[in-house]
Design a protein around this motif. Structure first.
Motif, short mmCIF file in Angstrom:
data_model
loop_
_atom_site.label_atom_id
_atom_site.label_comp_id
_atom_site.label_asym_id
_atom_site.label_seq_id
_atom_site.Cartn_x
_atom_site.Cartn_y
_atom_site.Cartn_z
N GLY B 54 46.16 37.34 14.53
CA GLY B 54 45.61 36.00 14.76
C GLY B 54 46.00 35.43 16.12
O GLY B 54 45.80 34.23 16.38
N LYS B 55 46.50 36.26 17.00
CA LYS B 55 46.93 35.79 18.33
C LYS B 55 45.74 35.30 19.15
O LYS B 55 45.75 34.18 19.66
CB LYS B 55 47.63 36.93 19.11
CG LYS B 55 48.84 37.51 18.40
CD LYS B 55 49.48 38.63 19.22
CE LYS B 55 48.59 39.85 19.42
NZ LYS B 55 48.25 40.58 18.19
N SER B 56 44.73 36.16 19.27
CA SER B 56 43.57 35.76 20.08
C SER B 56 42.88 34.55 19.47
O SER B 56 42.39 33.68 20.19
CB SER B 56 42.57 36.91 20.20
OG SER B 56 43.20 38.01 20.81
N THR B 57 42.83 34.50 18.15
CA THR B 57 42.21 33.35 17.49
C THR B 57 42.94 32.07 17.89
O THR B 57 42.31 31.06 18.20
CB THR B 57 42.23 33.54 15.96
OG1 THR B 57 41.61 34.79 15.67
CG2 THR B 57 41.50 32.43 15.25
N THR B 58 44.28 32.13 17.91
CA THR B 58 45.05 30.96 18.33
C THR B 58 44.68 30.56 19.75
O THR B 58 44.40 29.39 20.03
CB THR B 58 46.57 31.27 18.28
OG1 THR B 58 46.87 31.84 17.01
CG2 THR B 58 47.39 30.02 18.49
#
Ligand code: ATP
Ligand code: MG
Lengths: 260, 258
Positions: B54-58
């Motif tokens: 979920g890094k890129s989503t953040t």
């Protein structure tokens, strides 16, 4: 003044961007040549009185529309893949303005297709087009640029909301050729689908162009085509405003700016 | 250093709805689940986690590319849902890899185009672009087409692009992915230099050595949940089992969570 400077600058940038792509150069230059040959063959044995108009300007219109679908409209899906769409979308320059600059730039550049059709019709088939009424011709040409620009806006927006947009881009190229009477008169179409033609501005600008090329002008027909063009363009502009409100939030909700 | 929070994330959740086929039901993926996090002004902040954590989503929510499904995100006291236009002027972002620049244009034309998109006026742009090109060591190749560039050069061009509007926060999603040791060192130098000049940097990475070298605080997400946060030292002290490094701490956190 600063506003016009900014338009001018952005349009020039767009010329550079589009011309840097081999696919665009190919579409712009080769498709009018091929279309000229194609329409020439179609009309070879027909007795349509203004066949020459179709051969020269029909192929120009087809070239213009192809270039637009592969530039202004196609940009959205291509930039999604090269990862620049997200920057273009969120950068502080209003996205509507970005799209507007691009479309103006591409439409002007793509109208080179006409020049290429005129030259190829002359070179290959010795067809030359006398222009009897300069001003009518210029006005209808400007209407073509304006109307093609306006119709490209909502289509570009629709490309934003789906990641399958490259498929749609290919789907809209040919129907417009046929529905809007680029290569043959719309009265050859079945009555059932003719009403679709009537709500598309290119149908009317094409009619306007053909009428303005006649030696004896039919002012009634010209007026009619002109009014329809203006009216439809206004309706499209209204539609663009409504569509944008909806799309701006959809795009961020559904994550369609990039491929994962 | 100013000790205020520049980013405040409260109970952030993001759900993606995927439709796999015409007749198949939509499947929901919870990419972020109730994440709360604060990032201090002027720091280099590292976001860690496995692939798909979920890094890129953040990052995409913070850069106003995506809307949160629920929760609250403030950047410099501006709300990402409502005040996104204001936020966009203050930030910039780059994604690692070879995407995000126009390869058929030169670095110079790329920067002119992006500068224009960021509404930097022509006068400033004329001064800033050569400065940036020098800073990222691309001045000598400014008139070559980007398609002939190496990955390291493209990444440096991306950084120049990310600085075109002199942002107060720069988001970097895996900025050193696939780069050789020397290129990585160059990028690290650039990041530190930027930070020394006051830019807050939020980066994601899979290289734990990178985090140890650059970041003053980190957060680890696993399957959309925040599982650890603090300074690298705090995390090592709390979680490391074998050895005294971030890698050991990271592995025990991820294993302990699954
Ligand atoms: N646009 C999208 N549509 C549907 N699902 C998505 C979308 N973007 C991300 N996801 C899903 O959300 C989850 C988190 O993805 P995200 O890209 O944030 O991970 P990541 O931590 O950046 O991983 P990586 O290290 O591989 O880059 C994944 O399960 C991913 O499949
Ligand atoms: Mg990622």
């Amino acid at each position: 003044m600063a506003f016009f400077q900014s338009i001018f600058y952005n349009v020039l940038l767009q010329f550079k961007m589009s011309l840097s792509r081999p696919m665009y150069r190919f579409t712009l230059i080769v498709s009018p040549i091929v279309n000229t040959m194609l329409i020439f063959e179609m009309f070879r044995k027909s007795n349509v009185s203004d066949a020459a108009n179709y051969i020269v300007f029909g192929s120009g219109l087809m070239g213009l529309w192809s270039s637009i679908t592969f530039s202004s409209i196609g940009d959205i899906s291509r930039e999604r893949y090269i990862g620049t769409l997200s920057t273009v979308y969120v950068a502080p320059l209003n996205f509507n303005l970005t799209i507007f600059y691009r479309i103006i730039g591409n439409t002007i550049l793509s109208s080179m297709a006409f020049l290429i059709s005129i030259i190829s019709a002359h070179l290959f088939f010795k067809i030359s087009m006398p222009i009897y009424h300069k001003y009518y011709f210029i006005i209808s040409f400007i209407m073509i640029i304006v109307s093609f620009s306006i119709i490209s806006m909502p289509i570009s927006y629709l490309m934003l909301i789906s990641r399958k947009s490259s498929l749609y881009m290919n789907m809209i190229e040919y129907p417009i050729f046929i529905l809007c009477g680029f290569a043959f008169p719309t009265n050859k179409l079945p009555a059932l689908i003719r009403f679709i033609s009537y709500v598309l501005t290119p149908t009317w600008t094409t009619k306007l162009l053909h009428e303005s090329l006649h030696k004896n002008l039919d002012i009634y027909q010209i007026n009619h085509a002109f009014k329809e063009t203006i009216l439809l363009n206004l309706i499209y502009c209204l539609f663009i405003l409504i569509l944008w409100k909806h799309i701006d939030s959809q795009v961020r909700k559904n994550a369609t700016l990039e491929v994962v | 250093m100013d000790n205020t929070n520049i980013i405040t994330i409260t109970d952030l959740t993001r759900i993606f709805k995927n439709k796999t086929g015409w007749f198949s039901p939509t499947e929901e993926v919870t990419a972020l689940n109730n994440v709360s996090l604060k990032i201090k002004r002027g720091t280099i902040f590292g976001l860690l986690g496995q692939n798909g954590a979920g890094k890129s989503t953040t990052i995409k929510i913070l850069t106003t590319l995506l809307l949160p499904t629920s929760g609250n995100v403030l950047i410099d006291d501006l709300d990402v849902t409502k005040d996104y236009k204001e936020i966009r002027k203050k930030i910039n972002f780059i994604f690692g890899g070879e995407q995000g620049v126009y390869k058929r244009l030169t670095p110079l034309d790329n920067l002119i185009y992006f500068g224009n998109l960021y509404k930097v006026n022509t006068h400033t742009l004329k001064k800033r672009i050569p400065e940036l090109l020098n800073q990222v060591d691309l001045y000598d190749v400014k008139d070559r087409l980007v398609e002939n560039f190496s990955k390291g050069m493209i990444e440096r061009l991306q950084i120049a692009k990310g600085l075109i509007n002199s942002p107060s926060i720069l988001f970097m999603d895996e900025p050193t992915i696939g780069l050789d040791a020397l290129s990585v060192r160059k990028i690290h130098g650039l990041i530190k230099n930027l930070n020394d000049h006051g830019t807050t940097i939020v980066l994601t990475t899979h290289y734990l050595k990178e985090v140890e070298e650059l970041c003053s605080s980190v957060a680890i997400i696993n399957k959309g949940n925040l599982v650890a946060k603090g300074t690298p030292d705090e995390i090592i002290e709390k979680y490391a089992t074998k050895g005294n490094d971030l890698e050991s701490a990271y592995i025990s956190i991820i294993k302990g969570d699954s």
